[in-house]
Design a protein around this motif. Structure first.
Motif, mmCIF file in Angstrom:
data_model
loop_
_atom_site.group_PDB
_atom_site.id
_atom_site.type_symbol
_atom_site.label_atom_id
_atom_site.label_comp_id
_atom_site.label_asym_id
_atom_site.label_seq_id
_atom_site.Cartn_x
_atom_site.Cartn_y
_atom_site.Cartn_z
ATOM 1 N N LYS A 15 39.019 35.226 43.579
ATOM 2 C CA LYS A 15 39.633 35.278 45.040
ATOM 3 C C LYS A 15 38.733 34.300 45.743
ATOM 4 O O LYS A 15 37.521 34.348 45.561
ATOM 5 C CB LYS A 15 39.466 36.792 45.401
ATOM 6 C CG LYS A 15 40.133 37.747 44.620
ATOM 7 C CD LYS A 15 41.583 37.421 44.793
ATOM 8 C CE LYS A 15 42.323 38.617 44.127
ATOM 9 N NZ LYS A 15 43.434 38.394 43.345
ATOM 10 N N THR A 16 39.175 33.247 46.625
ATOM 11 C CA THR A 16 38.504 32.453 47.583
ATOM 12 C C THR A 16 38.050 32.907 48.860
ATOM 13 O O THR A 16 37.233 32.296 49.389
ATOM 14 C CB THR A 16 39.220 31.140 47.341
ATOM 15 O OG1 THR A 16 40.431 31.354 48.010
ATOM 16 C CG2 THR A 16 39.245 30.320 46.168
ATOM 17 N N ASP A 17 38.634 34.192 49.032
ATOM 18 C CA ASP A 17 38.224 34.765 50.403
ATOM 19 C C ASP A 17 37.149 35.858 50.073
ATOM 20 O O ASP A 17 37.421 37.009 49.457
ATOM 21 C CB ASP A 17 39.498 35.285 51.075
ATOM 22 C CG ASP A 17 40.275 36.075 50.250
ATOM 23 O OD1 ASP A 17 40.316 36.238 49.239
ATOM 24 O OD2 ASP A 17 41.174 37.148 51.061
ATOM 25 N N PHE A 18 36.091 35.620 50.739
ATOM 26 C CA PHE A 18 34.995 36.781 50.509
ATOM 27 C C PHE A 18 34.243 36.594 51.674
ATOM 28 O O PHE A 18 34.084 35.586 52.606
ATOM 29 C CB PHE A 18 34.205 36.099 49.242
ATOM 30 C CG PHE A 18 33.574 34.939 49.279
ATOM 31 C CD1 PHE A 18 32.368 34.709 49.600
ATOM 32 C CD2 PHE A 18 34.290 33.898 48.541
ATOM 33 C CE1 PHE A 18 31.767 33.342 49.586
ATOM 34 C CE2 PHE A 18 33.807 32.674 48.431
ATOM 35 C CZ PHE A 18 32.422 32.339 48.893
ATOM 36 N N THR A 39 36.879 44.916 52.981
ATOM 37 C CA THR A 39 36.344 44.649 51.736
ATOM 38 C C THR A 39 35.107 45.548 51.645
ATOM 39 O O THR A 39 34.685 46.293 52.660
ATOM 40 C CB THR A 39 35.757 43.160 51.626
ATOM 41 O OG1 THR A 39 35.322 42.982 50.430
ATOM 42 C CG2 THR A 39 34.598 42.758 52.587
ATOM 43 N N ARG A 108 31.760 43.382 40.708
ATOM 44 C CA ARG A 108 32.165 41.953 41.341
ATOM 45 C C ARG A 108 31.320 41.056 40.757
ATOM 46 O O ARG A 108 29.969 41.317 40.401
ATOM 47 C CB ARG A 108 32.220 41.987 42.654
ATOM 48 C CG ARG A 108 33.089 43.126 43.433
ATOM 49 C CD ARG A 108 34.283 42.166 43.734
ATOM 50 N NE ARG A 108 35.139 42.869 44.771
ATOM 51 C CZ ARG A 108 35.723 44.095 44.625
ATOM 52 N NH1 ARG A 108 35.717 44.776 43.302
ATOM 53 N NH2 ARG A 108 36.379 44.614 45.229
ATOM 54 N N GLY A 119 33.980 31.681 44.902
ATOM 55 C CA GLY A 119 34.883 32.758 44.746
ATOM 56 C C GLY A 119 34.252 33.939 44.234
ATOM 57 O O GLY A 119 32.899 34.068 44.134
ATOM 58 N N VAL A 121 35.274 37.240 41.652
ATOM 59 C CA VAL A 121 35.996 37.651 40.552
ATOM 60 C C VAL A 121 35.530 39.017 40.259
ATOM 61 O O VAL A 121 34.423 39.568 40.272
ATOM 62 C CB VAL A 121 35.899 36.818 39.099
ATOM 63 C CG1 VAL A 121 34.470 37.045 38.537
ATOM 64 C CG2 VAL A 121 37.062 37.319 38.200
ATOM 65 N N SER A 122 36.503 39.932 39.978
ATOM 66 C CA SER A 122 36.565 41.561 39.708
ATOM 67 C C SER A 122 37.530 41.741 38.242
ATOM 68 O O SER A 122 38.193 41.099 37.863
ATOM 69 C CB SER A 122 37.059 42.123 41.047
ATOM 70 O OG SER A 122 38.641 42.088 40.576
ATOM 71 N N SER A 125 41.083 41.447 39.066
ATOM 72 C CA SER A 125 41.638 39.955 38.793
ATOM 73 C C SER A 125 41.698 39.592 37.509
ATOM 74 O O SER A 125 42.564 38.693 37.221
ATOM 75 C CB SER A 125 40.917 39.058 39.785
ATOM 76 O OG SER A 125 39.528 38.947 39.415
ATOM 77 N N ASP A 129 45.567 39.556 36.904
ATOM 78 C CA ASP A 129 46.002 38.077 37.317
ATOM 79 C C ASP A 129 45.880 37.277 36.079
ATOM 80 O O ASP A 129 46.653 36.637 35.502
ATOM 81 C CB ASP A 129 45.046 37.585 38.217
ATOM 82 C CG ASP A 129 45.569 37.971 39.666
ATOM 83 O OD1 ASP A 129 46.419 38.596 39.702
ATOM 84 O OD2 ASP A 129 44.553 37.939 40.364
#
Length: 138
Positions: A15-18, A39, A108, A119, A121-122, A125, A129
């Motif tokens: 995810k690029t939104d953080f 979040t 995370r 980004g 990652v979790s 994802s 994904d």
């Protein structure tokens, strides 16, 4: 004939939104930012180039502030954050990333390229994904 295995990279599922925050900010500031961004995790910025990134999540706040009945406006992020954090490279195969998450019980991890976070990652994802792409599910 055996089909070649599809390699899914962390870059493909991150995810690029953080959200980010400074360590000197208060827990109250962190809570407001978490609520606004919807979040439970914020990256704590480096203070200088030789510093490392940190991370704070709602569990840290629950354990170190709420459970100890500390005032959120009097506790700084740096007092309860995790630092340094385990990070991953964007070109890492998600299978190895998943093993890293399992080995260190991570929820995370920041994705770092050239010293900058690009980004997050979790496990969700990686599975929802990453495995989805690897399985070629239609």
């Amino acid at each position: 004939m055996i089909e070649p295995r599809i390699i899914v990279r962390v870059r493909d599922v991150m995810k690029t939104d953080f959200g980010t925050i400074d360590g000197i900010a208060t827990i109250e500031d962190a809570l407001k930012k978490m609520k606004k961004l919807k979040t439970a995790v914020l990256i704590v910025n480096k203070r200088h180039d030789d510093d490392e990134y940190g991370m704070i999540n709602s569990g840290d706040i629950a354990r170190h502030v709420l459970a100890k009945d500390r005032a959120p406006d009097r506790v700084n992020v740096y007092e309860v954050m995790s630092k340094p954090v385990i990070s991953v490279r964007p070109d890492m195969d998600i299978r190895y990333c998943s093993r890293l998450f399992a080995q260190y019980n991570l929820v995370r991890a920041p994705v770092i390229e050239h010293g900058k976070i690009i980004g997050m990652v979790s496990p969700n994802s990686l599975v929802l994904d990453g495995m989805y792409k690897a399985c070629k599910i239609n």
